[in-house]
Design an enzyme around this catalytic site. Structure first.
Site, PDB file in Angstrom:
ATOM      1  N   HIS A   1       6.942   9.664  -9.015  1.00 52.77           N
ATOM      2  CA  HIS A   1       5.656  10.112  -9.568  1.00 52.77           C
ATOM      3  C   HIS A   1       5.996  10.940 -10.806  1.00 52.77           C
ATOM      4  CE1 HIS A   1       3.356   8.725  -6.157  1.00 52.77           C
ATOM      5  NE2 HIS A   1       4.119   9.399  -5.315  1.00 52.77           N
TER       6      HIS A   1
ATOM      7  N   GLU B   1       7.037   4.660  -5.220  1.00 48.41           N
ATOM      8  CA  GLU B   1       5.637   5.060  -5.454  1.00 48.41           C
ATOM      9  C   GLU B   1       5.393   5.313  -6.934  1.00 48.41           C
ATOM     10  OE1 GLU B   1       4.558   8.383  -2.928  1.00 48.41           O
ATOM     11  OE2 GLU B   1       5.580   7.523  -1.189  1.00 48.41           O
TER      12      GLU B   1
ATOM     13  N   ASP C   1       4.308   5.912 -10.514  1.00 45.26           N
ATOM     14  CA  ASP C   1       3.172   6.068 -11.426  1.00 45.26           C
ATOM     15  C   ASP C   1       3.575   7.098 -12.472  1.00 45.26           C
ATOM     16  OD1 ASP C   1       2.881   8.405  -9.831  1.00 45.26           O
ATOM     17  OD2 ASP C   1       1.079   7.675  -8.841  1.00 45.26           O
TER      18      ASP C   1
HETATM   19  O1  G2I Z   1       0.382  12.119  -2.712  1.00 49.00           O
HETATM   20  C1  G2I Z   1       0.890  10.977  -3.306  1.00 49.00           C
HETATM   21  C2  G2I Z   1       1.889  10.298  -2.414  1.00 49.00           C
HETATM   22  C3  G2I Z   1       3.118  11.155  -2.260  1.00 49.00           C
HETATM   23  N1  G2I Z   1       4.120  10.508  -1.433  1.00 49.00           N
HETATM   24  C4  G2I Z   1       3.658  10.044  -0.154  1.00 49.00           C
HETATM   25  C5  G2I Z   1       2.416   9.205  -0.266  1.00 49.00           C
HETATM   26  O2  G2I Z   1       1.959   8.836   0.996  1.00 49.00           O
HETATM   27  C6  G2I Z   1       1.337   9.928  -1.034  1.00 49.00           C
HETATM   28  O3  G2I Z   1       0.215   9.041  -1.095  1.00 49.00           O
HETATM   29  C7  G2I Z   1      -1.012   9.681  -1.078  1.00 49.00           C
HETATM   30  C8  G2I Z   1      -2.094   8.616  -1.136  1.00 49.00           C
HETATM   31  O4  G2I Z   1      -1.967   7.934  -2.333  1.00 49.00           O
HETATM   32  C9  G2I Z   1      -3.466   9.290  -1.082  1.00 49.00           C
HETATM   33  O5  G2I Z   1      -4.483   8.283  -0.929  1.00 49.00           O
HETATM   34  O6  G2I Z   1      -1.161  10.443   0.065  1.00 49.00           O
HETATM   35  C10 G2I Z   1      -2.357  11.197   0.042  1.00 49.00           C
HETATM   36  C11 G2I Z   1      -2.390  12.121   1.216  1.00 49.00           C
HETATM   37  O7  G2I Z   1      -1.396  13.047   1.134  1.00 49.00           O
HETATM   38  C12 G2I Z   1      -3.551  10.236   0.080  1.00 49.00           C
HETATM   39  O8  G2I Z   1      -4.748  10.959  -0.022  1.00 49.00           O
HETATM   40  C13 G2I Z   1      -5.562  10.903   1.055  1.00 49.00           C
HETATM   41  C14 G2I Z   1      -6.593  11.994   0.937  1.00 49.00           C
HETATM   42  O9  G2I Z   1      -5.909  13.233   0.948  1.00 49.00           O
HETATM   43  C15 G2I Z   1      -7.517  11.958   2.097  1.00 49.00           C
HETATM   44  O10 G2I Z   1      -8.502  12.912   1.948  1.00 49.00           O
HETATM   45  C16 G2I Z   1      -8.112  10.548   2.234  1.00 49.00           C
HETATM   46  O11 G2I Z   1      -8.888  10.469   3.404  1.00 49.00           O
HETATM   47  O12 G2I Z   1      -6.224   9.662   1.133  1.00 49.00           O
HETATM   48  C17 G2I Z   1      -7.012   9.533   2.279  1.00 49.00           C
HETATM   49  C18 G2I Z   1      -7.523   8.104   2.366  1.00 49.00           C
HETATM   50  O13 G2I Z   1      -8.221   7.765   1.217  1.00 49.00           O
END
Ligand code: G2I
Length: 683
Positions: free
Chosen positions: A245, A273, A275
């Protein structure tokens, strides 16, 4: 099934067709193929044995723009949130896999690989886990979670992020506090990896983290020490995921050093991941180049498709804009993968554009393995009878990918005999709803036509459909997508070659197959009596002049029965021969051989019932074992021209199978089509 029931089929209406000597005149193609090379990220990454993947959100799978890009560009998929602990075990012992299954099944049906993300992570952890206060309870809960989730997707996930983000930011180089760290101590990571190895020994086990891309960072050094220690002590770890990231500047200048240094410990590295804020093309290109320069950097995943799909949407960090258009960074990535971005305007066709590009990059295509395992889809294509076609079985598929679509031709069997059908679709999920065009309504005509093979003759700019009519016949068409464009059948031979007449016994002359190298074209056929025949003609003479018919391979009748495929293996000097056999259980399966030349002798590769190329005993059926026959079909090729080039890894095979309880008249058996995807690929 009694194999003897098979005899006597395909005899219907023998046509007395005249031999045709006229040369096919090259005509301007109305649907000239684009270059195979470099058209998409996944296909281009595959040229060097890598994958190019994306995070996928189940909630977006109803968006056609999203799935259109997903299926066109990516050959690996990571569920963005759906395999995390809060999604899969929201309360203790209650596992929910609906959304994860949706992504996994969809990807599998399309031959996209799957990354598992993630088993043990302090974040997105349900409250019931973080409130555990007892080490033994937590250990049991953690092991059960890993085992249950991995079991669910066993054999289907190429790499699992077993532990995610366990190291602290900043200068400590130590683990971060978490319920796992606090109760189980440093050993929780090792424990998780050991449990994961027992749960799915075939999956690569990764440690995944962010801010470990800069070799100088204490966090990077901390992870490096852990991996070195694991390797030294035999703790099972196979890969390090660097999330990547990045800010606007992209990767640190020593990123490639970091990748190489991890790889030198004996693990794969993956960019998991990716971006980059504002998606600078240079920053993306630098990231991809670093991976391409490290042989053990096996794949790249971007963390979402369009900017609007990103967890950091306001920074526009991805390869596609909100409208799904390619951004400049897309072309930079494709170029860095070794491809050539499409020119904005349509280009005139050139003679060699059907030929796949030579492999490039650090890991060239490898020779084929000598053992295979496969995962099968369920039934993807079934007959679609209409008022005048009362079809019992759809069989003998041939398939090419061209212009963003799969084009499938197959035999259709009914009580009135065999003829052909054509359908096209953009992805396998749509195969079942594609329109069936019956080719007996075209100049191909009614009567006995079966077992088609399709390819594009690049120099002649014509599509060929080769099929059997009791002779070896073909039709041509300048536009594969126009079912009415096929010419009337013509024959390759004046009559059955003498050597076939002398050896066929009470067999049948079936399953004609054409493949060309730069000098010659070869026509293979079978006799349902243990012989594979081969004729040849000079490449410039094709489709005329097939002569010098010889026995290319022979065995007992059922061991070398019919339905041969011959392919060039991309990036190697190998050719692959598959022949369908009838096993000791009466079920159909495939044996395989290789040769350094099309006119050479064939060396067994995976050619026995216990080590078959594809047989019920090396195929898993995650959505139910709907067939025990793995019968007549065709490989998903890397290109579509007369060289019949297939990839050397991640093989897929479209085949006919049927309900094992079905019986009766061979011509009325309920054959259906399904897709095998190789699961033991090392790339
Ligand atoms: O934070 C970026 C990434 C860092 N490394 C691990 C990955 O698993 C992480 O991915 C993100 C997702 O892209 C997001 O989509 O992880 C987040 C959570 O830590 C994800 O966000 C969550 C929101 O926090 C929630 O509120 C939501 O319900 O996404 C959920 C589903 O949309």
């Amino acid at each position: 099934m009694n194999p003897l029931k098979r005899l006597g089929r395909r005899r219907a209406s023998v046509l007395s067709l005249l031999a045709v000597g006229a040369l096919v005149t090259p005509v301007a193609a109305t649907a000239a193929p684009d270059a195979v090379r470099a058209s998409t990220l996944g296909a281009q990454a595959a040229q060097s044995g890598r994958y190019f993947g994306t995070a996928v959100a189940a909630g977006r799978l109803g968006d056609g723009t999203y799935t259109g890009i997903l299926d066109r560009e990516f050959n690996s998929v990571t569920p963005e949130n759906e395999m995390k602990w809060d999604a899969t075990e929201p309360s203790r012992g209650q596992f929910t896999f609906g959304a994860a299954d949706q992504i996994a099944n969809r990807a599998q049906a399309r031959g996209q690989r799957l990354r598992g993300h993630t088993l043990v992570w302090h974040s997105q952890l349900p409250g019931w886990v973080s409130s555990i206060r007892d080490a033994n309870t937590l250990r049991g809960v953690m092991n059960n979670h890993i085992t249950t989730v991995m079991n669910r997707y066993k054999g289907r996930i190429h790499s699992w992020d077993v532990v995610n983000e366990a190291f602290a930011d900043g200068g400590s180089g130590q683990h971060r506090p978490s319920v796992f760290q606090n109760l189980l101590g440093d050993g929780f990571i090792e424990q998780a990896f050991r449990t994961a190895r027992s749960a799915d020994p075939a999956a690569k086990l990764c440690y995944n983290d962010y801010n470990i891309e800069n070799w100088s960072d204490a966090k990077t050094q901390g992870v490096y020490r852990m991996v070195r220690d694991f390797k030294a002590r035999g703790v099972p770890i196979d890969c390090v995921g660097l999330q990547a990231h990045f800010g606007t500047g992209g990767p640190p200048s020593n990123f490639q050093t970091t990748l190489s240094n991890f790889a030198a410990l004996g693990v794969d590295v993956q960019i998991t991941e990716l971006d980059i804020a504002q998606a600078s093309p240079t920053a993306y290109a630098n990231t991809v180049r670093a991976c391409m320069n490290v042989a053990r950097c096996t794949g790249i995943t971007v963390w979402g498709i369009r900017d609007s799909d990103s967890w950091r949407a306001t920074e526009n960090p991805l390869l596609f804009d909100r409208g799904g258009n390619k951004k400049p960074a897309y072309n930079a990535v494709l170029t860095a993968l070794g491809g050539t971005p499409a020119a904005p305007a349509a280009r005139p066709p050139t003679a060699n554009r059907g030929t796949p590009a030579a492999p490039r990059g650090a890991t060239d295509a490898a020779a084929l393995p000598s053992r295979y395992s496969w995962s099968s889809s369920g039934t993807l294509i079934a007959p679609k009878p209409d008022a005048t076609h009362n079809i019992a079985g759809i069989k003998d598929p041939t398939v090419v990918q061209y212009n963003g679509k799969y084009h499938v031709f197959a035999s259709v069997a009914s009580s009135s005999g065999y003829n052909l059908v054509y359908l096209n679709f953009t992805d396998w999920s749509q195969a079942g709803s594609a329109t069936h065009h019956y080719l007996d309504r075209t100049a191909i005509g009614s009567g006995y036509r079966a077992a088609p093979q399709v390819f594009y003759h690049a120099q002649q700019r014509l599509w060929y459909l080769v099929y059997q009519t009791s002779n070896a016949s073909f039709s041509t068409n300048p536009d594969i997508s126009n079912p009415n464009g096929w010419s009337a059948p013509r024959n390759f031979y004046a009559s059955m070659p003498d050597i076939i007449r002398q050896n066929i016994g009470n067999g049948h002359w079936v399953d004609m197959w054409v493949i060309c190298d730069s000098a010659n074209c070869y026509l293979f056929s079978s006799d349902d009596n243990g012989h594979l025949y081969r004729s040849q003609t000079a490449a410039g003479q094709f489709p005329n002049g097939f002569t010098n018919t010889v026995i290319a391979a022979q065995d007992s009748k059922y061991a070398l029965f019919e339905a041969s495929n011959v392919y060039k293996v991309h990036g190697t000097n190998q050719y692959l021969l598959l022949v369908e056999a009838i096993g000791s259980d009466g079920r159909r399966y495939f044996r395989s051989w290789t040769s350094g030349s099309l006119a050479g002798s064939w060396t067994p590769l995976a050619a026995s019932e216990s080590n078959p190329f594809a047989r019920a005993n090396n195929v898993t059926f995650p959505s139910g074992a709907w067939t025990r026959d793995i019968s007549h079909g065709e490989m998903i090729r890397a290109g579509y021209d007369q060289t019949l080039t297939i990839p050397s890894c991640r093989l897929q095979y479209l085949y006919q199978g049927m309900n094992p309880n079905a019986g009766g008249d061979y011509n009325l058996l309920p054959w259906r089509l399904g897709l095998l995807t190789q699961t033991n690929s090392t790339c």
